[in-house]
Design an enzyme around this catalytic site. Structure first.
Site, short mmCIF file in Angstrom:
data_model
loop_
_atom_site.label_atom_id
_atom_site.label_comp_id
_atom_site.label_asym_id
_atom_site.label_seq_id
_atom_site.Cartn_x
_atom_site.Cartn_y
_atom_site.Cartn_z
N ASN A 1 0.87 -1.18 0.00
CA ASN A 1 0.00 0.00 0.00
C ASN A 1 0.90 1.23 0.00
OD1 ASN A 1 -1.78 2.05 0.52
ND2 ASN A 1 -2.29 1.40 2.60
N TRP A 2 0.97 1.87 -1.16
CA TRP A 2 1.90 2.99 -1.29
C TRP A 2 1.33 4.28 -0.70
CZ3 TRP A 2 3.93 2.35 -7.09
CH2 TRP A 2 4.56 1.11 -7.19
N LYS A 3 0.08 4.26 -0.31
CA LYS A 3 -0.57 5.44 0.29
C LYS A 3 -0.38 6.66 -0.62
CE LYS A 3 0.16 3.36 4.75
NZ LYS A 3 0.17 3.49 6.19
N HIS B 1 -9.36 0.72 5.23
CA HIS B 1 -8.06 1.00 5.85
C HIS B 1 -8.27 1.94 7.03
CE1 HIS B 1 -3.98 2.39 6.49
NE2 HIS B 1 -3.59 1.29 5.86
N GLU C 1 -6.67 4.39 8.08
CA GLU C 1 -6.50 5.83 7.79
C GLU C 1 -7.77 6.40 7.16
OE1 GLU C 1 -2.80 5.47 5.66
OE2 GLU C 1 -1.82 4.88 7.52
N GLU D 1 -5.06 -5.33 10.64
CA GLU D 1 -4.09 -4.25 10.79
C GLU D 1 -4.35 -3.51 12.10
OE1 GLU D 1 -2.25 -3.16 6.81
OE2 GLU D 1 -3.94 -1.81 7.10
N GLY E 1 2.58 2.04 10.72
CA GLY E 1 3.49 3.17 10.57
C GLY E 1 4.22 3.55 11.85
N SER F 1 3.71 -2.36 10.25
CA SER F 1 5.17 -2.32 10.40
C SER F 1 5.84 -3.64 10.02
CB SER F 1 5.55 -1.88 11.82
OG SER F 1 5.06 -0.58 12.09
N GLY G 1 4.90 1.35 4.72
CA GLY G 1 6.19 2.02 4.57
C GLY G 1 7.24 1.22 3.80
C1 PEP Z 1 -0.68 -0.01 6.14
O1 PEP Z 1 -0.87 1.19 6.12
O2 PEP Z 1 -1.48 -0.78 5.59
C2 PEP Z 1 0.52 -0.50 6.82
C3 PEP Z 1 0.53 -1.74 7.18
O3 PEP Z 1 1.53 0.39 7.02
P1 PEP Z 1 2.98 0.11 7.65
O4 PEP Z 1 3.51 -1.14 7.01
O5 PEP Z 1 3.79 1.31 7.30
O6 PEP Z 1 2.79 -0.06 9.11
#
Ligand code: PEP
Length: 261
Positions: free
Chosen positions: A10-12, A96, A98, A168, A174, A214, A236
């Site tokens: 997921n490049w956001k 998600h 976010e 998640e 993050g 993460s 990330g």
């Molecule tokens: C995500 O946003 O789906 C995610 C898992 O982010 P990160 O790997 O940066 O924690």
């Protein structure tokens, strides 16, 4: 039952079109020989088509990070499922944290999006997970149950082209605070129990439940060793071709060096 692993990035809100193409080219090269697991890249909308064209004729698939539940109309700034498919993407991330946190997406809205994704044959990553406060208050099971039941009741598993659940935990996204493999596996077990009641035990056995929060090259192997973890949704670390390729190939001998590119 063996479930095929799924590694999704997921490049956001990162990468211009040229940066996205560059990353996709490198990943296409690095993941060339990977055929026993699925790889999905989820760039921002502007890069869906260029990335889809870049990974065309490779096993890598492409997904959007969101979509509107209507097919067209006066919804300024939104993107429809048809537009996503037209850009060459097969997948969409829904729910998600976010989106839930910054854009007030709730289960009622997500149920509508899930319905449209199912009607439009888009494959879905449905994200769920508890906050730190909810975990500290011992509410993990209740939260996962609510997030699954409120959004997925009324569906059959076969309504979906594909449905992957992404666990998640919000406190792990993050932050560098990864859930321990045991914590993640336990939550995935809860998810399978809820899915068993919601659909049936056969679906609970075959549905893929992936972990996000993460995930990095150094911790992916121990997470993937857990019996109920079927892959990872990576934020990330998916922005670096080296790191994401290492994650995708967490248990494979690497014969390809990205420095050759
Ligand atoms: C995500 O946003 O789906 C995610 C898992 O982010 P990160 O790997 O940066 O924690």
């Amino acid at each position: 039952m063996t479930r095929r692993n799924m590694l999704a990035g997921n490049w956001k809100m990162n990468k211009t079109i040229s940066e996205a193409i560059n990353l996709a080219v490198r990943l296409k090269y690095a993941c060339n020989s990977v055929d026993d697991r699925d790889v999905v890249l989820c760039p921002p909308y502007t890069s869906l088509k260029p990335v889809a064209e870049t990974v065309d004729e490779s096993p890598i698939e492409v997904g959007a990070q969101n979509m509107h539940y209507e097919r067209s109309g006066a919804f300024t700034g939104e993107v429809s499922p048809d537009m996503i498919k037209d850009a060459g993407a097969d997948w969409v991330i829904l729910g998600h944290s976010e989106r839930r946190q910054y854009f007030d997406e709730n289960e009622e809205l997500l149920a509508r999006k899930l319905r449209t994704a199912s009607d439009e044959d888009l494959k879905v990553f449905y994200c769920i997970g508890e906050t730190e406060e909810q975990r500290d208050a011992g509410q993990v099971e209740d939260i996962l149950k609510t997030q699954l039941e409120a959004a997925l009741s009324g569906f059959g598993f076969d309504d979906f082209e594909e449905l992957v659940i992404a666990y998640e935990p919000v406190w792990a996204i993050g932050t560098g605070n990864t859930a321990t493999p045991e914590q993640a596996n336990e939550a995935h077990g809860v998810i399978r129990d809820v899915i068993s009641n919601l659909f049936n035990p056969g679906v609970a056995e075959k549905i893929r439940v992936i972990y996000g929060g993460s995930v990095k090259p150094h911790n992916v192997q121990e997470l993937m060793a857990q019996p109920d973890i079927d892959g990872a949704l990576v934020g990330g670390a998916s922005l670096s071709a080296d790191d994401f390729a290492d994650i995708v190939k967490y248990d494979l001998e690497d014969e390809i060096s990205l420095s050759d590119l």
